[in-house]
Design a protein around this motif. Structure first.
Motif, PDB file in Angstrom:
ATOM      1  N   LEU A 257       0.794  -1.239   0.000  1.00 52.86           N
ATOM      2  CA  LEU A 257       0.000   0.000   0.000  1.00 52.86           C
ATOM      3  C   LEU A 257       0.824   1.285   0.000  1.00 52.86           C
ATOM      4  N   SER A 258       2.108   1.178   0.258  1.00 53.67           N
ATOM      5  CA  SER A 258       2.975   2.366   0.300  1.00 53.67           C
ATOM      6  C   SER A 258       4.416   1.911   0.150  1.00 53.67           C
TER       7      SER A 258
ATOM      8  N   GLU B 257       2.760   7.868   2.776  1.00 50.62           N
ATOM      9  CA  GLU B 257       1.465   7.520   3.360  1.00 50.62           C
ATOM     10  C   GLU B 257       0.608   6.798   2.312  1.00 50.62           C
ATOM     11  N   VAL B 258      -0.245   5.920   2.797  1.00 49.75           N
ATOM     12  CA  VAL B 258      -1.189   5.216   1.932  1.00 49.75           C
ATOM     13  C   VAL B 258      -2.155   6.234   1.325  1.00 49.75           C
ATOM     14  N   ASN B 259      -2.463   6.125   0.052  1.00 42.37           N
ATOM     15  CA  ASN B 259      -3.468   7.028  -0.507  1.00 42.37           C
ATOM     16  C   ASN B 259      -4.634   6.252  -1.112  1.00 42.37           C
ATOM     17  N   LEU B 260      -5.674   6.998  -1.393  1.00 45.83           N
ATOM     18  CA  LEU B 260      -6.927   6.377  -1.800  1.00 45.83           C
ATOM     19  C   LEU B 260      -6.886   5.932  -3.269  1.00 45.83           C
ATOM     20  N   GLU B 261      -6.356   6.779  -4.154  1.00 45.76           N
ATOM     21  CA  GLU B 261      -6.466   6.501  -5.588  1.00 45.76           C
ATOM     22  C   GLU B 261      -5.630   5.303  -6.022  1.00 45.76           C
TER      23      GLU B 261
ATOM     24  N   LEU C  25     -12.433  -2.134  -1.267  1.00 45.48           N
ATOM     25  CA  LEU C  25     -12.546  -0.694  -1.505  1.00 45.48           C
ATOM     26  C   LEU C  25     -13.041  -0.439  -2.931  1.00 45.48           C
TER      27      LEU C  25
ATOM     28  N   PHE D 234     -15.959   8.710  -5.927  1.00 44.25           N
ATOM     29  CA  PHE D 234     -15.393   7.951  -4.820  1.00 44.25           C
ATOM     30  C   PHE D 234     -14.162   8.654  -4.234  1.00 44.25           C
TER      31      PHE D 234
ATOM     32  N   ASP E 169     -13.107  13.203  -1.842  1.00 46.30           N
ATOM     33  CA  ASP E 169     -12.513  13.792  -0.635  1.00 46.30           C
ATOM     34  C   ASP E 169     -11.040  13.455  -0.455  1.00 46.30           C
ATOM     35  N   SER E 170     -10.471  12.682  -1.381  1.00 51.81           N
ATOM     36  CA  SER E 170      -9.088  12.242  -1.176  1.00 51.81           C
ATOM     37  C   SER E 170      -8.161  13.454  -1.177  1.00 51.81           C
ATOM     38  N   SER E 171      -7.097  13.349  -0.416  1.00 54.39           N
ATOM     39  CA  SER E 171      -6.231  14.510  -0.211  1.00 54.39           C
ATOM     40  C   SER E 171      -5.553  14.960  -1.499  1.00 54.39           C
ATOM     41  N   HIS E 172      -5.175  13.988  -2.361  1.00 49.96           N
ATOM     42  CA  HIS E 172      -4.457  14.389  -3.566  1.00 49.96           C
ATOM     43  C   HIS E 172      -5.401  14.987  -4.612  1.00 49.96           C
TER      44      HIS E 172
ATOM     45  N   ARG F  26      -7.902  16.856  -3.866  1.00 52.74           N
ATOM     46  CA  ARG F  26      -8.060  18.247  -3.419  1.00 52.74           C
ATOM     47  C   ARG F  26      -6.823  19.080  -3.754  1.00 52.74           C
TER      48      ARG F  26
END
Lengths: 233, 233
Positions: free
Chosen positions: B8-9, B148-152, B181, B192, B195-198, B200
């Motif tokens: 994941l990272s 850090e793990v990210n969503l995409e 997921l 989906f 709201d992911s940080s990247h 934004r």
């Protein structure tokens, strides 16, 4: 509104800034479930240590030793990591020294937190209420399995976030991920975790009873907290 | 049946044994999308390097330099990390030296893999077909964001697993997590990831067009591969 983040593995804890925050340690299968159970049944305190050797040392100093490795009680100890080991009046008022595969390591990976508390499905509601009352930024720290991200602790993080969604903003992608994972479970934890590696590991050790217990919601109303190196209520 | 795992990272890459395996590097927003796009448009090869200084060095040696930090083109470079930078015939046959915030670091975290290939939503089908044809154990390695793990990238891993569910067994909890997921997304990636940080971060840089492009499925039929330190088709 305070924010809440999720650290998916102790291996990722160095990416978090814990200062002035509440850290919630999670090791659902089974360390934090067992800690909550033991303290609710009257155990006075739990000293988490890294090694079996330290555990033996403190046992000689009057603590009752509890040691688990790879899901099993370590030879020479009476107590392991099953919550059922701790449901006896014999342990009331006793001090326990405890070493587990992943839980202890996680505690030691948290530096500078304002407060460290312990969560599991069995005290989910109590943890959510405590965080809401404290009203401070928080990080849920998943113990994982041997530094790898695991399913059950991430699911717990998501369940806790769901209970806090109105009082906290979610900080960072791991929080969003855990929350979405929880939503996907639709509250059917046992079915959801069916293929998880630790469920299979425990089932192979004939610990289905432990698993069922660990996935029960809100059985206890207490929230263990770290103070001076020991965990107590 | 070969197995497929998910890292994941890059921070968790040391937990993987890559020997005799195919590693699939994923940095959906935007490094691997951009690499696939550039190579499909005729770029000869891409040399991934860690630092902007190395990038400058190879630029002086005749490579075309591409450097991105924090989502922006680094001063002194004409190319950054947008796939649209690479849709020009001017770059056909050229060698590019490329440094990105997370993508390059991920490549360097993979040790001993039999083969390293590059995946994004734009070449998802091609990657799935390549893995099926190779019929070897594989690990999907997500670039995440600053360790850090990210969503995409996790979502992409899940989408790839969905395409491979009949040909591979899923190995480890991160694979199960990524797959669940993906199922939760119901294929609506943009919503989906809202709201992911990247997302934004990129939206704040006015890169919605890039995001939309990066979330398009199967636009290209090529699979970049690492050979002798450079990425090519």
């Amino acid at each position: 509104m305070p924010s809440i983040a999720v650290c998916l593995s102790p291996e990722l804890a160095r990416l978090q800034d814990f200062r002035d925050k509440v850290a919630v340690v999670v090791d659902v299968l089974r360390a934090t479930t067992t800690m909550v159970t033991a303290l609710d049944h009257g155990v006075k305190s739990i000293l988490p240590v890294k090694s079996v050797e330290e555990c033996r040392y403190f046992q000689q100093k009057g603590y009752i030793g509890a040691a688990e490795r790879g899901g099993k009680i370590v030879e020479g100890f009476k107590l392991g990591n099953s919550p059922f080991d701790y449901m006896t009046p014999d342990l009331a008022g006793q001090k326990i020294v405890f070493t587990t595969t992943n839980g202890t390591k996680t505690i030691h990976a948290i530096h500078g937190a304002d407060k460290i508390i312990f969560g599991a499905f069995v005290n989910l509601k109590a943890v959510a209420e405590t965080l809401t009352r404290l009203d401070k930024n928080a990080v849920i720290v998943c113990a994982g399995w041997e530094d790898e991200v695991n399913l059950e602790d991430t699911l717990f993080a998501g369940a806790l976030l769901e209970r806090l969604a109105r009082e906290f903003s979610f900080s960072g992608d791991p929080a969003i991920l855990a929350h979405k994972l929880y939503l996907q479970s639709e509250g059917k934890f046992s079915m959801f975790l069916e293929d998880s590696s630790h469920m299979r590991r425990l089932r192979n050790l004939d610990l289905q009873k432990d698993i069922d217990f660990c996935l029960t919601l809100d059985r206890y109303n207490c929230v263990p907290e770290m103070a001076n190196g020991e965990i107590s209520l």
